[in-house]
Design a protein around this motif. Structure first.
Motif, PDB file in Angstrom:
ATOM      1  N   ILE A 113       0.827  -1.201   0.000  1.00 40.82           N
ATOM      2  CA  ILE A 113       0.000   0.000   0.000  1.00 40.82           C
ATOM      3  C   ILE A 113       0.864   1.255   0.000  1.00 40.82           C
ATOM      4  O   ILE A 113       1.749   1.408   0.842  1.00 40.82           O
ATOM      5  CB  ILE A 113      -0.932   0.002   1.234  1.00 40.82           C
ATOM      6  CG1 ILE A 113      -1.788  -1.278   1.243  1.00 40.82           C
ATOM      7  CG2 ILE A 113      -1.813   1.238   1.246  1.00 40.82           C
ATOM      8  CD1 ILE A 113      -2.603  -1.456   2.505  1.00 40.82           C
ATOM      9  N   ASN A 114       0.610   2.142  -0.974  1.00 42.13           N
ATOM     10  CA  ASN A 114       1.313   3.421  -1.088  1.00 42.13           C
ATOM     11  C   ASN A 114       2.805   3.213  -1.363  1.00 42.13           C
ATOM     12  O   ASN A 114       3.648   3.974  -0.883  1.00 42.13           O
ATOM     13  CB  ASN A 114       1.120   4.261   0.185  1.00 42.13           C
ATOM     14  CG  ASN A 114       1.456   5.729  -0.031  1.00 42.13           C
ATOM     15  OD1 ASN A 114       1.191   6.276  -1.099  1.00 42.13           O
ATOM     16  ND2 ASN A 114       2.037   6.359   0.975  1.00 42.13           N
TER      17      ASN A 114
ATOM     18  N   LEU B 205      -0.842  -4.238  -5.573  1.00 42.71           N
ATOM     19  CA  LEU B 205      -0.392  -2.866  -5.325  1.00 42.71           C
ATOM     20  C   LEU B 205      -1.609  -1.972  -5.167  1.00 42.71           C
ATOM     21  O   LEU B 205      -2.478  -1.916  -6.043  1.00 42.71           O
ATOM     22  CB  LEU B 205       0.477  -2.367  -6.479  1.00 42.71           C
ATOM     23  CG  LEU B 205       1.806  -3.100  -6.714  1.00 42.71           C
ATOM     24  CD1 LEU B 205       2.545  -2.459  -7.881  1.00 42.71           C
ATOM     25  CD2 LEU B 205       2.668  -3.079  -5.463  1.00 42.71           C
ATOM     26  N   ILE B 206      -1.664  -1.259  -4.043  1.00 41.11           N
ATOM     27  CA  ILE B 206      -2.798  -0.376  -3.742  1.00 41.11           C
ATOM     28  C   ILE B 206      -2.245   1.038  -3.570  1.00 41.11           C
ATOM     29  O   ILE B 206      -1.359   1.265  -2.736  1.00 41.11           O
ATOM     30  CB  ILE B 206      -3.519  -0.829  -2.456  1.00 41.11           C
ATOM     31  CG1 ILE B 206      -3.984  -2.290  -2.608  1.00 41.11           C
ATOM     32  CG2 ILE B 206      -4.692   0.081  -2.143  1.00 41.11           C
ATOM     33  CD1 ILE B 206      -4.527  -2.887  -1.331  1.00 41.11           C
TER      34      ILE B 206
ATOM     35  N   VAL C  65       0.864  -7.389   5.021  1.00 45.83           N
ATOM     36  CA  VAL C  65       0.508  -6.069   4.499  1.00 45.83           C
ATOM     37  C   VAL C  65       1.749  -5.188   4.626  1.00 45.83           C
ATOM     38  O   VAL C  65       2.322  -5.061   5.713  1.00 45.83           O
ATOM     39  CB  VAL C  65      -0.665  -5.446   5.282  1.00 45.83           C
ATOM     40  CG1 VAL C  65      -0.934  -4.016   4.805  1.00 45.83           C
ATOM     41  CG2 VAL C  65      -1.919  -6.306   5.136  1.00 45.83           C
ATOM     42  N   VAL C  66       2.177  -4.616   3.508  1.00 53.04           N
ATOM     43  CA  VAL C  66       3.351  -3.731   3.499  1.00 53.04           C
ATOM     44  C   VAL C  66       2.852  -2.319   3.244  1.00 53.04           C
ATOM     45  O   VAL C  66       2.138  -2.068   2.260  1.00 53.04           O
ATOM     46  CB  VAL C  66       4.372  -4.143   2.427  1.00 53.04           C
ATOM     47  CG1 VAL C  66       5.650  -3.326   2.576  1.00 53.04           C
ATOM     48  CG2 VAL C  66       4.685  -5.634   2.519  1.00 53.04           C
ATOM     49  N   LEU C  67       3.246  -1.404   4.116  1.00 56.75           N
ATOM     50  CA  LEU C  67       2.690  -0.051   4.110  1.00 56.75           C
ATOM     51  C   LEU C  67       3.812   0.976   4.132  1.00 56.75           C
ATOM     52  O   LEU C  67       4.767   0.853   4.903  1.00 56.75           O
ATOM     53  CB  LEU C  67       1.791   0.111   5.345  1.00 56.75           C
ATOM     54  CG  LEU C  67       1.227   1.482   5.675  1.00 56.75           C
ATOM     55  CD1 LEU C  67       0.235   1.926   4.614  1.00 56.75           C
ATOM     56  CD2 LEU C  67       0.567   1.463   7.057  1.00 56.75           C
ATOM     57  N   TRP C  68       3.700   1.986   3.272  1.00 53.81           N
ATOM     58  CA  TRP C  68       4.639   3.105   3.284  1.00 53.81           C
ATOM     59  C   TRP C  68       3.884   4.343   3.713  1.00 53.81           C
ATOM     60  O   TRP C  68       2.955   4.802   3.018  1.00 53.81           O
ATOM     61  CB  TRP C  68       5.234   3.327   1.900  1.00 53.81           C
ATOM     62  CG  TRP C  68       6.281   2.338   1.498  1.00 53.81           C
ATOM     63  CD1 TRP C  68       7.641   2.476   1.615  1.00 53.81           C
ATOM     64  CD2 TRP C  68       6.071   1.046   0.897  1.00 53.81           C
ATOM     65  NE1 TRP C  68       8.274   1.360   1.128  1.00 53.81           N
ATOM     66  CE2 TRP C  68       7.346   0.467   0.685  1.00 53.81           C
ATOM     67  CE3 TRP C  68       4.927   0.338   0.525  1.00 53.81           C
ATOM     68  CZ2 TRP C  68       7.497  -0.791   0.117  1.00 53.81           C
ATOM     69  CZ3 TRP C  68       5.071  -0.917  -0.029  1.00 53.81           C
ATOM     70  CH2 TRP C  68       6.340  -1.471  -0.238  1.00 53.81           C
TER      71      TRP C  68
END
Length: 225
Positions: A78-79, A101-102, A126-129
């Motif tokens: 995400i992002n 990819l979100i 969940v991978v978040l930036w």
């Protein structure tokens, strides 16, 4: 006494035991020294913050955790600040069919997407930036990840002012001459203020190209003729 009980039950208050799991399963990173410092690997669920510069290989540190997906669940990114190339996924044996990819436009949509992915239990990781996460926002993600047995990797720029957050694990990654240096600032239920070095190549080399050329008949002919 009534006021005290109310305070501890307030949704803005996070207790350390909420991040601890009865199941002590660990997710191995594949980096022996780092796994040793982590007591066997990453927590199997909860919110992990990784503070680093962008583009130093910070995501590759967790390639084995992403690839070890026995239930073939989704990997939601995400992002993400850039593109995730198929060659990178193939190199680390990560199935591209499971990667989503979100890219939300608004900050509140980024957090909403992350929370929904965690609660769905359809995601392996969940991978978040995101930068400048508030303690309240972090607590929502931490609780959602812990209650739904999902791991959330949150990447934050080291240029962002560091804020104390409710996390299962808090680490920093910095480049060195020979690879990366990982420092553990916080680890619920385990040792903190420990570090590990990872030998890592930051930039591509011509090794593969040279190997192909040296095995090419045209190259051998020109070199010997």
């Amino acid at each position: 006494m009534a006021d005290t009980v109310f305070t501890f039950q307030h949704p803005a208050v996070w207790r350390a035991r909420e991040g601890m799991s009865d199941n002590r399963a660990r997710l191995k990173t594949g980096h022996r020294e780092l796994d040793s410092r982590l007591g066997g690997g990453l927590p199997s669920k909860g919110l992990i913050r990784i503070r680093s510069l962008s583009g130093i290989g910070e995501l590759s540190v967790f390639h084995q955790v992403l690839a070890d997906n026995p239930n073939e669940k989704l990997i939601s990114m995400i992002n993400c600040p850039g593109n995730v190339h198929a060659a990178w996924l193939h190199q680390y044996h990560i199935d591209a069919e499971h990667v989503r990819l979100i890219r939300p436009e608004l900050t509140q949509d980024i957090l909403w997407s992350a929370e929904q992915c965690l609660k769905s239990e359809a995601c392996h990781i969940v991978v978040l930036w995101i930068n400048s996460l508030t303690p309240r926002q972090a607590r929502r993600l931490q609780v959602a990840a812990s209650q739904h047995n999902t791991l959330c990797l949150m990447f934050e720029s080291e240029h962002t002012a560091r804020c104390a957050l409710p996390l299962a694990l808090d680490m920093r990654i910095n480049p060195t001459l020979t690879g990366l240096h990982v420092h553990i600032d916080k680890h619920v239920g385990a040792r903190t203020d420990v570090s590990a070095d990872i030998r890592f190549t930051h930039t591509p080399s011509n090794k593969t190209i040279n190997q192909i050329l040296h095995h090419s008949p045209d190259y051998v002919t020109s070199a010997t003729g």
